[in-house]
Design a protein around this motif. Structure first.
Motif, mmCIF file in Angstrom:
data_model
loop_
_atom_site.group_PDB
_atom_site.id
_atom_site.type_symbol
_atom_site.label_atom_id
_atom_site.label_comp_id
_atom_site.label_asym_id
_atom_site.label_seq_id
_atom_site.Cartn_x
_atom_site.Cartn_y
_atom_site.Cartn_z
ATOM 1 N N HIS A 1 0.830 -1.208 0.000
ATOM 2 C CA HIS A 1 0.000 0.000 0.000
ATOM 3 C C HIS A 1 0.867 1.262 0.000
ATOM 4 N N LYS B 1 -8.396 -3.022 -4.624
ATOM 5 C CA LYS B 1 -8.369 -2.652 -3.207
ATOM 6 C C LYS B 1 -8.232 -3.868 -2.304
ATOM 7 N N ASN B 2 -8.898 -4.955 -2.667
ATOM 8 C CA ASN B 2 -8.879 -6.169 -1.844
ATOM 9 C C ASN B 2 -7.903 -7.207 -2.365
ATOM 10 N N ASP C 1 -4.961 -9.822 -3.102
ATOM 11 C CA ASP C 1 -4.100 -10.736 -2.351
ATOM 12 C C ASP C 1 -2.671 -10.477 -2.832
#
Length: 344
Positions: free
Chosen positions: A70, A140-141, A143
């Motif tokens: 991130h 955004k989600n 893995d």
């Protein structure tokens, strides 16, 4: 006091990496600061550490070019990304954007290009800086562990398959079913090709069959080019992800007339040479091409295949402290799939 981070650092070519505390880098204009969650271990990292390529990497070096995490900081002038965005960092750290190759959509061979984990510090660290214009946008989600190998192994094999000019329904051979090859089989299948897998290890060939290969040939036990010529008349395209010179030589003989082989794997050192039949290449109008990682467009497309569930890397998560043991396994050819370092 300046904030520090844990990183694996190479101080001398051929030495083992040292796990150290080093300063957290600061993003400059156009950069983003990334908190790294995962970083894949690529064979190119081993080449960098062993000094197989010229010019040598910049030392001291933090390797790694399959980093995902991130954004936690923005340099001046970055407006299309924000803190909290999920991004990935590929091998191509940056390109000039102004030369004939960049203008032609061939930024992968820009002579002013920089490389993550080679000329620039890479992702074997808790934080890294990257050029905002060249990072991959991830969901955004996402893995991060699954997507880390896509940032190099994925985009590199995807572009290589495209550069064979094979069409859906035609045969392609994937030579070498390792970290790159097992992903290449999946891209080839998803792109509509019929897939023949070639390796010298039955375990890897079983994996290739499981992932969609119709044919699997053990090149140690059989004459792989002859098998492919006898069974299907040769392949329309081939990509070589192995590092043995013999694989590159044999791949040419796997082609049917007018076929194209694309070289991806890099033997390095004194093994970086092959012998080829000029008459066979000429008489059958064969093409031999190289393919160097992927452009930003290739990267976005490769990531889309993975995030849509069409390509899944076979991974094993390992702590950063085990990185030298991973390289020992890599030298011995004992890794099935891809190793991914846990940074956060």
């Amino acid at each position: 006091m300046k904030k520090t981070m844990k990183a694996a650092v190479l101080h001398k070519i051929g030495d083992k990496l040292r796990i150290e505390q080093v300063p957290v880098p600061e993003p400059r204009r156009g950069d983003v600061l990334i908190k790294v969650t995962a970083c894949g271990v690529c064979h190119s990292d081993l080449h960098a550490i062993d000094g197989d390529w010229s010019p040598l990497p910049n030392l001291p070096l933090i390797p790694g070019h399959e980093a995902a995490g991130h954004i936690v900081g923005l340099g001046e002038g970055v407006s299309d990304l924000k803190v909290g965005d999920a991004v990935g960092v590929p091998w191509m750290y940056s390109a000039c954007g102004q030369c004939e190759f960049c203008f032609a959509g061939m930024e992968t061979i820009c002579k002013a290009g920089e490389a993550s984990g080679y000329t620039k510090p890479g992702g074997y660290a808790e934080y890294m800086v990257a050029d905002a214009a060249f990072v991959a946008r991830l969901p955004k989600n996402a893995d991060f562990y699954q997507l880390a190998p896509i940032l190099c192994a994925g985009v590199t094999t995807y572009r290589g398959l495209k550069r064979t000019n094979a069409r859906p329904g035609q045969w392609v051979a994937v030579v070498g079913i390792g970290g790159l090859g097992h992903i290449a089989v999946q891209y080839a299948k998803a792109m509509g090709y019929r897939v023949a897998a070639v390796d010298v290890a039955d375990e890897k060939l079983r994996l290739a069959k499981k992932l969609g290969a119709e044919l699997a040939v053990n090149g140690r036990e059989k004459n792989a080019p002859q098998v492919l010529q006898d069974k299907i008349g040769g392949v329309h395209g081939a990509i070589v992800t192995a590092v043995a010179p013999q694989a590159f030589e044999q791949a040419i003989a796997m082609l049917r007339p007018a076929g194209t082989v694309c070289y991806i794997g890099l033997p390095g050192g004194d093994k970086d040479a092959i012998r080829a039949s000029i008459s066979a290449i000429t008489n059958w109008e064969l093409s031999v091409r190289g393919s160097n990682v992927g452009t930003r467009l290739d990267l976005a497309e490769a990531v889309a295949f993975a995030t849509n569930g069409l390509v899944t890397a076979r991974i094993k998560k390992v702590p950063l402290e085990q990185v030298n043991a991973i390289f020992d396994q890599m030298r011995a050819g004992k890794i099935l799939g891809r190793m991914v370092l846990k940074l956060a």
